[in-house]
Motif scaffolding. Structure first.
Motif, PDB file in Angstrom:
ATOM      1  N   ALA A 207       0.839  -1.209   0.000  1.00  9.91           N
ATOM      2  CA  ALA A 207       0.000   0.000   0.000  1.00  9.91           C
ATOM      3  C   ALA A 207       0.872   1.255   0.000  1.00  9.91           C
ATOM      4  CB  ALA A 207      -0.923  -0.015   1.218  1.00  9.91           C
ATOM      5  N   ALA A 208       1.944   1.231   0.778  1.00  7.19           N
ATOM      6  CA  ALA A 208       2.834   2.401   0.866  1.00  7.19           C
ATOM      7  C   ALA A 208       3.543   2.650  -0.469  1.00  7.19           C
ATOM      8  CB  ALA A 208       3.858   2.195   1.982  1.00  7.19           C
ATOM      9  N   SER A 209       4.004   1.595  -1.108  1.00  7.88           N
ATOM     10  CA  SER A 209       4.717   1.790  -2.375  1.00  7.88           C
ATOM     11  C   SER A 209       3.759   2.316  -3.438  1.00  7.88           C
ATOM     12  CB  SER A 209       5.413   0.500  -2.822  1.00  7.88           C
ATOM     13  OG  SER A 209       4.494  -0.538  -2.944  1.00  7.88           O
ATOM     14  N   LYS A 210       2.543   1.821  -3.426  1.00  7.30           N
ATOM     15  CA  LYS A 210       1.533   2.297  -4.382  1.00  7.30           C
ATOM     16  C   LYS A 210       1.258   3.786  -4.148  1.00  7.30           C
ATOM     17  CE  LYS A 210      -3.042   1.144  -6.118  1.00  7.30           C
ATOM     18  NZ  LYS A 210      -4.301   0.455  -5.786  1.00  7.30           N
ATOM     19  N   LYS A 211       1.092   4.152  -2.883  1.00  2.76           N
ATOM     20  CA  LYS A 211       0.839   5.547  -2.523  1.00  2.76           C
ATOM     21  C   LYS A 211       1.984   6.459  -3.002  1.00  2.76           C
ATOM     22  CE  LYS A 211      -1.348   8.722  -0.006  1.00  2.76           C
ATOM     23  NZ  LYS A 211      -2.733   9.123  -0.307  1.00  2.76           N
ATOM     24  N   ALA A 212       3.206   5.917  -2.948  1.00  2.16           N
ATOM     25  CA  ALA A 212       4.379   6.695  -3.359  1.00  2.16           C
ATOM     26  C   ALA A 212       4.613   6.660  -4.867  1.00  2.16           C
ATOM     27  CB  ALA A 212       5.609   6.183  -2.611  1.00  2.16           C
ATOM     28  N   GLY A 213       3.746   5.937  -5.586  1.00  3.57           N
ATOM     29  CA  GLY A 213       3.839   5.960  -7.043  1.00  3.57           C
ATOM     30  C   GLY A 213       4.493   4.742  -7.670  1.00  3.57           C
ATOM     31  N   PHE A 214       4.727   3.691  -6.860  1.00  4.88           N
ATOM     32  CA  PHE A 214       5.329   2.462  -7.392  1.00  4.88           C
ATOM     33  C   PHE A 214       4.305   1.337  -7.286  1.00  4.88           C
ATOM     34  CE2 PHE A 214       8.765   5.124  -5.844  1.00  4.88           C
ATOM     35  CZ  PHE A 214       9.649   5.117  -6.907  1.00  4.88           C
ATOM     36  N   ALA A 215       3.461   1.209  -8.319  1.00  6.73           N
ATOM     37  CA  ALA A 215       2.450   0.150  -8.311  1.00  6.73           C
ATOM     38  C   ALA A 215       3.126  -1.178  -8.620  1.00  6.73           C
ATOM     39  CB  ALA A 215       1.374   0.469  -9.328  1.00  6.73           C
ATOM     40  N   GLY A 216       2.531  -2.270  -8.117  1.00  5.44           N
ATOM     41  CA  GLY A 216       3.010  -3.596  -8.477  1.00  5.44           C
ATOM     42  C   GLY A 216       4.285  -4.039  -7.789  1.00  5.44           C
ATOM     43  N   PHE A 217       4.587  -3.460  -6.639  1.00  3.34           N
ATOM     44  CA  PHE A 217       5.780  -3.880  -5.871  1.00  3.34           C
ATOM     45  C   PHE A 217       5.505  -5.246  -5.237  1.00  3.34           C
ATOM     46  CE2 PHE A 217       8.214  -3.147  -1.676  1.00  3.34           C
ATOM     47  CZ  PHE A 217       9.414  -3.619  -2.191  1.00  3.34           C
ATOM     48  N   THR A 218       6.349  -6.227  -5.550  1.00  7.62           N
ATOM     49  CA  THR A 218       6.187  -7.574  -4.990  1.00  7.62           C
ATOM     50  C   THR A 218       7.472  -7.967  -4.260  1.00  7.62           C
ATOM     51  OG1 THR A 218       6.909  -8.480  -7.120  1.00  7.62           O
ATOM     52  CG2 THR A 218       4.525  -8.351  -6.729  1.00  7.62           C
ATOM     53  N   PRO A 219       7.625  -7.488  -3.017  1.00  6.85           N
ATOM     54  CA  PRO A 219       8.867  -7.779  -2.284  1.00  6.85           C
ATOM     55  C   PRO A 219       9.011  -9.273  -1.999  1.00  6.85           C
ATOM     56  CG  PRO A 219       7.258  -6.702  -0.839  1.00  6.85           C
ATOM     57  CD  PRO A 219       6.691  -6.662  -2.223  1.00  6.85           C
TER      58      PRO A 219
END
Ligand code: MD5
Ligand code: FE
Length: 203
Positions: free
Chosen positions: A92-104
């Motif tokens: 959710a945080a990465s999406k909010k910051a503009g990085f959609a689709g982050f799969t750590p």
């Protein structure tokens, strides 16, 4: 509150506050399986920060160097899974910051006691430099050192505290950074410690 620090670097102040107790509980559960340990640097020094990992890949350091491994060298078992509460928050945080689709696939757990620090370095052991890094701070506050593309570049000091989430991507991904020695103190949920959860795509 969402603040942009520099291109690619975002601070989501208090973003983890509502989930803090659940996050801490999940961390404690995972640490029962893969305990905290103070790793050695390739140069033979013992790090002041105690570490463990969750996820398919865990970051380790020893006399041989830095690398990601799929099993905990202390118990020869796979690292514990990344708890869903941590994974969901990071996504959710990465999406909010503009990085959609982050799969750590890697969550490094860093535990700092007062006096512990992390010297200026770059994170360059990951294969995917397009993926951001999400860092969740819990417990005692810290002064985060945010430098430039080169070690000699001027460093900005950023105060981070319990519940803050930082997202580092794009041009910020390879910045030099570190953590100043933690000041003595006591946090009501965490005690005399700072816990930092760092989520990455290692492979
Ligand atoms: C910490 N941990 O507070 C930090 C949070 C580490 C580490 O540095 O390597 O375990 S991650 C901070 C970070 C990552 C990638 C880029 C930048 C900062 N940056 O551009 O400043 O325990
Ligand atoms: Fe780092």
């Amino acid at each position: 509150a969402v603040e942009s620090l520099e291109e690619g670097a975002t601070i989501l102040r208090g973003w983890a506050l509502a989930d803090a107790e659940s996050l801490i509980h999940a961390v404690q559960q995972g640490l029962m399986q893969s305990a905290l340990r103070q790793m050695s640097t390739p140069g033979g020094k013992t790090m002041s920060v105690a570490m463990s990992n969750f996820g398919s890949w865990g970051w380790v350091s020893d006399r041989q160097g830095y690398r990601y491994v799929s099993k905990d060298p202390e118990n020869a078992e796979p690292w514990p899974e990344i708890p869903a509460i941590i994974l969901n928050l990071a996504q959710a945080a990465s999406k909010k910051a503009g990085f959609a689709g982050f799969t750590p696939d890697a969550c490094l757990v860093n535990v700092y006691v007062p006096g512990a620090r992390m010297s200026l370095h770059q994170d360059k052991d990951e294969q995917d430099m397009d993926a951001p890094i999400v860092s969740i701070s819990l417990g005692l506050p810290a002064t985060f050192l945010f430098g430039g593309a080169q070690r000699r570049d001027k460093v900005k000091r950023i105060f981070v505290e319990h519940g803050d989430v930082l997202v580092w991507g794009g041009p910020a991904r390879l910045r030099y950074h570190g953590v100043a020695p933690i000041k003595p103190g006591e946090h009501p949920l965490v005690g005399a410690r700072r816990i930092n959860l760092t989520l990455r795509k290692a492979h």
